[in-house]
Design a protein around this motif. Structure first.
Motif, PDB file in Angstrom:
ATOM      1  N   GLU A  37      -0.070  15.724  -6.375  1.00  0.00           N
ATOM      2  CA  GLU A  37       0.665  16.592  -5.511  1.00  0.00           C
ATOM      3  C   GLU A  37      -0.059  16.839  -4.400  1.00  0.00           C
ATOM      4  N   ARG A  38       0.020  15.631  -3.609  1.00  0.00           N
ATOM      5  CA  ARG A  38      -0.626  15.805  -2.224  1.00  0.00           C
ATOM      6  C   ARG A  38       0.423  15.159  -1.397  1.00  0.00           C
ATOM      7  N   ASP A  39       0.538  15.490  -0.170  1.00  0.00           N
ATOM      8  CA  ASP A  39       1.755  15.286   0.906  1.00  0.00           C
ATOM      9  C   ASP A  39       1.228  14.395   1.765  1.00  0.00           C
ATOM     10  N   ALA A  83       0.838  -1.258   0.021  1.00  0.00           N
ATOM     11  CA  ALA A  83       0.020  -0.056  -0.047  1.00  0.00           C
ATOM     12  C   ALA A  83       0.790   1.168   0.115  1.00  0.00           C
ATOM     13  N   ARG A  84       2.104   1.365   0.779  1.00  0.00           N
ATOM     14  CA  ARG A  84       2.934   2.453   0.747  1.00  0.00           C
ATOM     15  C   ARG A  84       3.438   2.839  -0.562  1.00  0.00           C
ATOM     16  N   VAL A  85       3.823   1.833  -1.376  1.00  0.00           N
ATOM     17  CA  VAL A  85       4.455   2.017  -2.920  1.00  0.00           C
ATOM     18  C   VAL A  85       3.019   2.714  -3.564  1.00  0.00           C
ATOM     19  N   VAL A  86       1.919   2.197  -3.562  1.00  0.00           N
ATOM     20  CA  VAL A  86       0.762   2.531  -4.241  1.00  0.00           C
ATOM     21  C   VAL A  86       0.409   3.850  -3.838  1.00  0.00           C
ATOM     22  N   ILE A 136       4.189   6.790   5.515  1.00  0.00           N
ATOM     23  CA  ILE A 136       3.134   7.588   4.793  1.00  0.00           C
ATOM     24  C   ILE A 136       2.557   8.719   5.774  1.00  0.00           C
ATOM     25  N   PRO A 137       2.817   9.854   5.497  1.00  0.00           N
ATOM     26  CA  PRO A 137       2.193  10.891   6.495  1.00  0.00           C
ATOM     27  C   PRO A 137       0.696  10.592   6.602  1.00  0.00           C
ATOM     28  N   VAL A 138       0.344  11.016   7.789  1.00  0.00           N
ATOM     29  CA  VAL A 138      -1.452  10.566   7.830  1.00  0.00           C
ATOM     30  C   VAL A 138      -1.847  11.476   8.864  1.00  0.00           C
ATOM     31  N   ILE A 139      -2.880  12.220   8.323  1.00  0.00           N
ATOM     32  CA  ILE A 139      -3.841  12.992   9.305  1.00  0.00           C
ATOM     33  C   ILE A 139      -4.961  12.315   9.981  1.00  0.00           C
ATOM     34  N   MET A 140      -5.023  11.716  10.960  1.00  0.00           N
ATOM     35  CA  MET A 140      -6.069  10.769  11.501  1.00  0.00           C
ATOM     36  C   MET A 140      -6.750  11.737  12.639  1.00  0.00           C
ATOM     37  N   VAL A 171       0.348   7.675  -6.048  1.00  0.00           N
ATOM     38  CA  VAL A 171      -0.702   8.385  -6.135  1.00  0.00           C
ATOM     39  C   VAL A 171      -0.657   9.637  -5.747  1.00  0.00           C
ATOM     40  N   MET A 172      -0.012   9.861  -4.558  1.00  0.00           N
ATOM     41  CA  MET A 172      -0.067  11.016  -3.787  1.00  0.00           C
ATOM     42  C   MET A 172       0.845  12.061  -4.706  1.00  0.00           C
TER      43      MET A 172
END
Length: 79
Positions: free
Chosen positions: A19-21, A7-10, A55-59, A14-15
């Motif tokens: 152009e999403r971080d 999932a990290r690779v995908v 993966i940077p995540v806002i949760m 996609v990010m």
């Protein structure tokens, strides 16, 4: 929350393409109940960003408290 290596690779691909971080993960209340919502995002300076398997995540806080069971595995095929 767990993000597999697959999932990290995908997600990184996609990010970058969009152009999403980071990845935003939260609970969304609707007339049919509560659903998990996931979106690509750009973090604001005041967002609390955590890193899960690179993966940077806002949760949302509520999900942080109950989200140990959530797993993103990256097995879906993207067009």
């Amino acid at each position: 929350m767990k993000i597999t290596d697959n999932a990290r690779v995908v997600l990184q691909k996609v990010m970058a393409e969009n152009e999403r971080d980071c990845l935003w993960v939260g609970l969304q209340e609707t007339c049919c109940g509560t659903s998990i919502s996931v979106a690509l995002a750009i973090a604001d300076d005041d967002d609390k960003v955590i890193e899960i398997n690179g993966i940077p995540v806002i949760m949302q806080q509520r999900l942080l408290e109950i989200g140990d069971w959530l797993k993103v595995n990256g097995e879906a095929t993207l067009p």
